[in-house]
Scaffold this motif. Structure first.
Motif, PDB file in Angstrom:
ATOM      1  N   SER A  35     -87.257  41.154 -17.836  1.00 36.45           N
ATOM      2  CA  SER A  35     -86.814  40.260 -18.913  1.00 36.45           C
ATOM      3  C   SER A  35     -86.540  38.884 -18.317  1.00 36.45           C
ATOM      4  N   ALA A  36     -86.898  37.839 -19.049  1.00 32.48           N
ATOM      5  CA  ALA A  36     -86.663  36.477 -18.554  1.00 32.48           C
ATOM      6  C   ALA A  36     -86.036  35.599 -19.624  1.00 32.48           C
ATOM      7  N   ASP A  37     -85.014  34.855 -19.219  1.00 34.53           N
ATOM      8  CA  ASP A  37     -84.467  33.750 -20.000  1.00 34.53           C
ATOM      9  C   ASP A  37     -84.610  32.534 -19.099  1.00 34.53           C
ATOM     10  N   PRO A  38     -85.693  31.728 -19.278  1.00 33.75           N
ATOM     11  CA  PRO A  38     -85.938  30.642 -18.323  1.00 33.75           C
ATOM     12  C   PRO A  38     -84.723  29.731 -18.105  1.00 33.75           C
ATOM     13  N   ASN A  39     -83.921  29.504 -19.167  1.00 33.89           N
ATOM     14  CA  ASN A  39     -82.674  28.751 -19.023  1.00 33.89           C
ATOM     15  C   ASN A  39     -82.927  27.455 -18.258  1.00 33.89           C
ATOM     16  N   LEU A  40     -83.865  26.657 -18.762  1.00 32.75           N
ATOM     17  CA  LEU A  40     -84.333  25.466 -18.044  1.00 32.75           C
ATOM     18  C   LEU A  40     -83.264  24.384 -18.019  1.00 32.75           C
ATOM     19  N   ARG A  41     -82.913  23.935 -16.807  1.00 26.90           N
ATOM     20  CA  ARG A  41     -81.934  22.855 -16.616  1.00 26.90           C
ATOM     21  C   ARG A  41     -82.658  21.722 -15.896  1.00 26.90           C
ATOM     22  N   MET A  42     -83.174  20.777 -16.686  1.00 28.47           N
ATOM     23  CA  MET A  42     -84.071  19.738 -16.169  1.00 28.47           C
ATOM     24  C   MET A  42     -83.503  18.970 -14.984  1.00 28.47           C
ATOM     25  N   HIS A  43     -82.196  18.652 -15.055  1.00 25.95           N
ATOM     26  CA  HIS A  43     -81.613  17.776 -14.033  1.00 25.95           C
ATOM     27  C   HIS A  43     -81.446  18.474 -12.682  1.00 25.95           C
ATOM     28  N   LEU A  44     -81.670  19.799 -12.628  1.00 29.22           N
ATOM     29  CA  LEU A  44     -81.591  20.488 -11.344  1.00 29.22           C
ATOM     30  C   LEU A  44     -82.895  20.355 -10.554  1.00 29.22           C
ATOM     31  N   TRP A  45     -83.944  19.847 -11.215  1.00 32.75           N
ATOM     32  CA  TRP A  45     -85.274  19.825 -10.600  1.00 32.75           C
ATOM     33  C   TRP A  45     -85.661  18.408 -10.208  1.00 32.75           C
ATOM     34  N   PRO A  46     -86.563  18.274  -9.201  1.00 34.04           N
ATOM     35  CA  PRO A  46     -87.016  16.932  -8.797  1.00 34.04           C
ATOM     36  C   PRO A  46     -87.701  16.189  -9.947  1.00 34.04           C
ATOM     37  N   GLY A  47     -88.407  16.938 -10.798  1.00 35.04           N
ATOM     38  CA  GLY A  47     -89.099  16.317 -11.931  1.00 35.04           C
ATOM     39  C   GLY A  47     -89.368  17.336 -13.018  1.00 35.04           C
ATOM     40  N   GLU A  48     -89.753  16.847 -14.194  1.00 33.53           N
ATOM     41  CA  GLU A  48     -89.991  17.736 -15.338  1.00 33.53           C
ATOM     42  C   GLU A  48     -91.068  18.768 -15.057  1.00 33.53           C
ATOM     43  N   GLU A  49     -92.118  18.343 -14.362  1.00 37.84           N
ATOM     44  CA  GLU A  49     -93.242  19.254 -14.134  1.00 37.84           C
ATOM     45  C   GLU A  49     -92.845  20.419 -13.230  1.00 37.84           C
ATOM     46  N   ASP A  50     -91.981  20.161 -12.239  1.00 43.22           N
ATOM     47  CA  ASP A  50     -91.489  21.247 -11.379  1.00 43.22           C
ATOM     48  C   ASP A  50     -90.748  22.283 -12.220  1.00 43.22           C
ATOM     49  N   CYS A  51     -89.930  21.783 -13.138  1.00 40.58           N
ATOM     50  CA  CYS A  51     -89.156  22.655 -14.016  1.00 40.58           C
ATOM     51  C   CYS A  51     -90.087  23.478 -14.910  1.00 40.58           C
ATOM     52  N   ARG A  52     -91.093  22.808 -15.488  1.00 43.38           N
ATOM     53  CA  ARG A  52     -92.035  23.498 -16.372  1.00 43.38           C
ATOM     54  C   ARG A  52     -92.809  24.570 -15.610  1.00 43.38           C
ATOM     55  N   GLN A  53     -93.257  24.241 -14.394  1.00 41.13           N
ATOM     56  CA  GLN A  53     -94.044  25.206 -13.617  1.00 41.13           C
ATOM     57  C   GLN A  53     -93.230  26.442 -13.259  1.00 41.13           C
ATOM     58  N   ALA A  54     -91.944  26.256 -12.969  1.00 38.98           N
ATOM     59  CA  ALA A  54     -91.078  27.408 -12.688  1.00 38.98           C
ATOM     60  C   ALA A  54     -90.965  28.276 -13.932  1.00 38.98           C
ATOM     61  N   GLY A  55     -90.781  27.640 -15.092  1.00 37.91           N
ATOM     62  CA  GLY A  55     -90.706  28.374 -16.350  1.00 37.91           C
ATOM     63  C   GLY A  55     -91.976  29.167 -16.613  1.00 37.91           C
ATOM     64  N   LEU A  56     -93.121  28.518 -16.414  1.00 38.88           N
ATOM     65  CA  LEU A  56     -94.412  29.190 -16.639  1.00 38.88           C
ATOM     66  C   LEU A  56     -94.588  30.370 -15.681  1.00 38.88           C
ATOM     67  N   ALA A  57     -94.222  30.174 -14.413  1.00 33.50           N
ATOM     68  CA  ALA A  57     -94.388  31.241 -13.413  1.00 33.50           C
ATOM     69  C   ALA A  57     -93.578  32.471 -13.807  1.00 33.50           C
ATOM     70  N   LEU A  58     -92.376  32.239 -14.343  1.00 29.49           N
ATOM     71  CA  LEU A  58     -91.520  33.360 -14.742  1.00 29.49           C
ATOM     72  C   LEU A  58     -92.050  34.026 -16.013  1.00 29.49           C
ATOM     73  N   ILE A  59     -92.454  33.214 -16.986  1.00 27.90           N
ATOM     74  CA  ILE A  59     -92.959  33.751 -18.257  1.00 27.90           C
ATOM     75  C   ILE A  59     -94.182  34.648 -18.026  1.00 27.90           C
ATOM     76  N   GLU A  60     -95.094  34.179 -17.174  1.00 30.18           N
ATOM     77  CA  GLU A  60     -96.342  34.925 -16.940  1.00 30.18           C
ATOM     78  C   GLU A  60     -96.093  36.298 -16.313  1.00 30.18           C
ATOM     79  N   GLN A  61     -94.960  36.442 -15.599  1.00 29.83           N
ATOM     80  CA  GLN A  61     -94.673  37.689 -14.878  1.00 29.83           C
ATOM     81  C   GLN A  61     -93.756  38.632 -15.650  1.00 29.83           C
TER      82      GLN A  61
END
Length: 310
Positions: A162-188
């Motif tokens: 089960s995944a709750d991406p719980n995206l916190r944009m300001h923890l990441w260097p940039g938006e795309e890094d955050c999005r890619q982490a979300g996608l990697a988790l969703i796909e799995q």
């Protein structure tokens, strides 16, 4: 051993303001339990489902406070490591006049950021019914490796992911890094729950159901998009549906999504040994209805878990 749900990720100390408005104007704060996976673990236990948390805390007073709260709530803490060189993360919460919240984090080198594959209790994950993951651990490579290894352990044990991406944009260097982490988790993942804002961010689609369908095509058997007071919509192998949230007065929306996840998983855990494609639609309808109910409980008091009764 089953039906244990193992939550992986951060436990933090939230400092909640005595009232609404800007942090600079707040004179008093109340210390509370925080961190999405920790909140979800507490919510699960309150809903009658055994839960464990795997994380790192500092070997300090705040770390002791978090362990004390988790133990008193009945969350399994044997897989929580204490860090001698890093402190427990803390967060100051700012609450707007509508009950919406924003965060001021003090966790740049917090203990939870050092979570690595050797901190995992893989046998616990293999013997569990569900492992519940978020993206915040994935900000550092060691945490990303640990998250992916947890998924491998889940696959070995026929444990639902089960995944709750719980995206916190300001923890990441940039938006795309955050999005890619979300996608990697969703796909799995087998089951994904995320907010309508996160769904737009991940897919670029404004309509929650269209975004849910796009994410379902990425691999998960069930995708649930929460919409605050409007409830949620879902799509996946068992079909499609939506659910309205109970009408409540929102005092503090902190932890509402974590509570929703707890309510939902406390129902889905009954069929966790089966893939979502084998679930009846009625099971998912019951799960999201409970998610909406427990999420609505959470917003009626200050603190992420204060008002949850299951």
């Amino acid at each position: 051993e089953k039906p244990l749900v193992v939550c992986l990720g951060e436990a933090l100390v939230d400092f909640l303001p005595s009232g609404q408005g800007r942090l600079r104007d707040v004179e008093q704060f109340t210390r509370c339990m925080g961190g999405a996976p920790a909140n979800t673990a507490i919510g699960l236990v309150r809903c009658g489902t055994p839960a464990a948390l795997q994380t790192r805390v500092g070997r300090d007073e705040f770390g002791q406070y978090l362990l004390g709260v988790l133990n008193s709530e009945g969350v399994e803490t044997s897989a929580i490591s204490e860090d001698d060189s890093r402190r427990t993360g803390i967060t100051f919460v700012q609450i707007s006049e509508s009950g919406d919240r924003s965060f001021l984090f003090f966790r740049n080198d917090a203990a939870e950021k050092s979570f690595a594959p050797n901190d995992l209790d893989e046998p616990m994950i293999e013997s569990a019914s569900v492992v519940h993951l978020c993206t915040n651990l994935m900000e550092k490579q060691s945490g990303r490796d640990a998250t992916m290894r947890a998924i491998e352990a889940a696959r070995r044990g026929n444990t639902l992911v089960s995944a709750d991406p719980n995206l916190r944009m300001h923890l990441w260097p940039g938006e795309e890094d955050c999005r890619q982490a979300g996608l990697a988790l969703i796909e799995q993942s087998d089951v994904v729950k995320l907010s309508d804002e996160e769904a737009v961010f991940i897919t670029g689609l404004d309509d929650p159901m269209s975004a849910a369908r796009a994410m379902h095509r990425m691999g998960p058997g069930l995708v649930v998009v929460t919409m605050g007071e409007a409830g949620c919509c879902w799509t996946g192998s068992p079909g499609e549906g939506d659910c309205l949230a109970p009408v409540v007065e929102c005092v503090d929306s902190t932890g509402a999504g974590d509570a929703f996840a707890a309510g939902m998983l406390s129902v889905l855990v009954r069929a966790a040994s089966l893939p979502p494609g084998a679930w009846p639609k009625s099971l998912v309808d019951e799960a999201v209805e409970k998610g909406c109910r427990v999420g609505a409980q959470a917003v009626t008091a200050y603190g992420a878990t204060t008002a949850i009764s299951g």
